[in-house]
Scaffold this active site. Structure first.
Site, mmCIF file in Angstrom:
data_model
loop_
_atom_site.group_PDB
_atom_site.id
_atom_site.type_symbol
_atom_site.label_atom_id
_atom_site.label_comp_id
_atom_site.label_asym_id
_atom_site.label_seq_id
_atom_site.Cartn_x
_atom_site.Cartn_y
_atom_site.Cartn_z
ATOM 1 N N GLU A 258 6.814 -5.673 8.497
ATOM 2 C CA GLU A 258 5.858 -5.252 7.316
ATOM 3 C C GLU A 258 6.271 -3.880 6.901
ATOM 4 O O GLU A 258 5.804 -2.955 7.140
ATOM 5 C CB GLU A 258 4.340 -5.157 7.708
ATOM 6 C CG GLU A 258 3.948 -6.493 7.676
ATOM 7 C CD GLU A 258 2.461 -6.394 8.113
ATOM 8 O OE1 GLU A 258 1.971 -5.465 8.487
ATOM 9 O OE2 GLU A 258 2.110 -7.551 8.734
ATOM 10 N N HIS B 99 1.198 -4.012 15.166
ATOM 11 C CA HIS B 99 1.780 -2.798 14.524
ATOM 12 C C HIS B 99 1.725 -1.558 15.255
ATOM 13 O O HIS B 99 0.698 -1.295 16.012
ATOM 14 C CB HIS B 99 0.656 -2.345 13.307
ATOM 15 C CG HIS B 99 1.456 -1.503 12.183
ATOM 16 N ND1 HIS B 99 2.214 -0.181 12.548
ATOM 17 C CD2 HIS B 99 1.618 -1.679 11.077
ATOM 18 C CE1 HIS B 99 2.239 0.378 11.554
ATOM 19 N NE2 HIS B 99 2.375 -0.610 10.374
ATOM 20 N N LYS C 213 0.866 -1.404 -0.109
ATOM 21 C CA LYS C 213 0.143 0.029 0.029
ATOM 22 C C LYS C 213 0.827 1.270 -0.029
ATOM 23 O O LYS C 213 0.128 2.394 -0.549
ATOM 24 C CB LYS C 213 -0.953 0.167 1.177
ATOM 25 C CG LYS C 213 -0.039 -0.039 2.511
ATOM 26 C CD LYS C 213 -1.198 -0.243 3.662
ATOM 27 C CE LYS C 213 -0.533 -0.243 5.086
ATOM 28 N NZ LYS C 213 0.146 -1.617 5.129
#
Length: 435
Positions: free
Chosen positions: A272, A195, A67
């Site tokens: 990530e 996250h 993204k």
């Protein structure tokens, strides 16, 4: 396999840099009336970041966050270097599949998925996906019973610019129930993810989150889930201007991993990263297409030189609805560089920069003291690779700038060494890399 080809990039000859390519494009454009804004992506910077990641977090395999910047040549570069991919939608999975990446290298890291997208993942061999609530587990059990689920836990992200846990993340006191529910639904849970949020300024949040993940691993053993994956998410700084540096984060992560998930524990560690890789790799060149001079009453203190009292509005051919869209919601402010070095004797004027649309909200910057610039002059912006052009629109009929991808010969060679190192089909020994 549809991985990178030389035609995807401008391969720079020895001694020629991405900045040199920018100058060439500007010089060529300045001979014409078509002085459109453009971006140059320096893929050598991306390769350097990747090698640094592997060296600094040696136990962590990166799964690039698509993204952040999803342009095909860039994504193909990551595929060639052997990374995995963090996909958050059906379209992102389609992109990664189209370039020939094995679905085992994809994690569907969106805790809230449409049923049709879950079925798409199932039909295309994507098994790893995240969840943080009971209803998501039920959806998956009914539509992708062979999924390998990763429980996303909440973190303490109050020190982050973009807090993720207002939307996602299971509190620790709900995890035992979720693990039990998964067992009752005959859904396999293989690991934990978290996250810390974008723009996190406290590396110890990573350490605390890893400790919390270890607690969830212990809970999972009660229900005989075979836990083998820890996903430490993203949030890694991507520019030298960030409030903390990548090495500080890595030190906290490595220390916590050594304590709670030591070598030999049979747990794979992934992350990530997105902004870390691409923020500093892209430069935007914009042209001044209009100018408006306003006279001002003399202020009590000018503070920026002794020039005449006026302010200047500059209109650029890219703006808030284009590459600068991230200024509305993101913390990664681009770094302005004047293309022509001004003379130190030139007076400075209060200036503002505006995009090309008819919307008065299309304001890029204000309260800048700049030397007087001319229509046709160029401005450069560094650090525009993350969450910028992917967020752009065609409002008012203005299209996003063209992107030129550049790579040095040395970086090109290192990419192929990386492929040999991480592609079992190559059956090669590990290599040392330099840039």
């Amino acid at each position: 396999m549809d991985y990178i080809q030389e035609s995807d990039f401008t391969v720079l000859e020895e001694g020629f840099t991405a900045r040199g390519l920018i100058e060439k494009i500007i010089n060529d454009a300045s001979q014409t009336e078509e002085r459109d804004a453009f971006l140059v992506g320096d893929m050598e910077e991306v390769v350097k970041k990747h090698l640094h990641f592997l060296k600094t977090l040696p136990r962590v395999k990166p799964f690039y966050a698509v993204k952040c910047n999803n342009f095909r040549p860039l994504v193909k570069l990551f595929a060639e270097m052997g990374t995995g991919f963090d996909c958050a939608s059906k379209s992102e999975i389609e992109l990664i599949k189209e370039i020939g990446v094995n679905p085992e290298r994809i994690i569907y890291a969106n805790p809230c998925k449409q049923i049709s997208s879950i079925k798409f993942a199932a039909n295309n061999g994507v098994q790893m996906m995240t969840f943080d609530n009971e209803l998501e587990l039920i959806k998956v059990s009914e539509n992708h019973p062979k999924a390998k689920m990763v429980l996303r836990i909440a973190t303490e992200d109050s020190k982050s610019f973009n807090c993720m846990n207002v939307k996602f993340g299971a509190p620790l006191n709900t995890c035992r129930h979720l693990l039990e529910t998964a067992k009752n639904l005959n859904i396999e849970v293989i690991g934990v993810s978290f996250h810390v949020g974008s723009g996190c300024i406290n590396p110890q949040v990573y350490a605390q989150s890893i400790e919390d993940a270890h607690l969830v691993f212990d809970m999972a053993s009660e229900f005989r889930h075979k836990m083998r994956l820890l996903d430490i998410g993203g949030g890694f700084p991507g520019t030298v201007e960030a409030k903390i540096c990548f090495e500080e984060v890595a030190a906290a992560v490595n220390s916590s991993l050594d304590t709670y998930f030591p070598e030999g524990c049979d747990v794979d560690i992934i992350a990530e990263p997105g902004r870390y890789y691409v923020a500093s790799a892209f430069t935007l060149a914009v042209n001044i297409i209009g100018k408006r001079v306003l006279q001002q009453d003399p202020p009590e203190s000018h503070g920026a030189g002794n020039g005449p009292c006026k302010s200047v509005l500059y209109y650029l051919n890219d703006g808030i609805y284009g590459t600068f869209s991230h200024l509305l919601f993101d913390f990664g402010h681009p770094k302005l560089i004047l293309h022509k070095e001004p003379s130190p004797e030139k007076p400075l004027y209060m200036s503002s920069l505006w995009g090309p649309t008819c919307d008065a909200m299309d304001r890029i910057a204000e309260l800048l003291y700049l030397p007087e610039l001319c229509i046709g002059d160029w401005l450069l912006y560094n650090n525009v690779g993350a969450y910028t052009i992917v967020m752009s629109s065609t409002f008012n009929g203005f299209h996003p700038p063209h992107i030129h991808f550049a790579m040095s010969l040395k970086a090109w060679e290192n990419v192929h060494l990386l492929k040999r190192r991480y592609d079992p089909a190559e059956n090669a020994e590990k290599n040392d890399f330099t840039l």
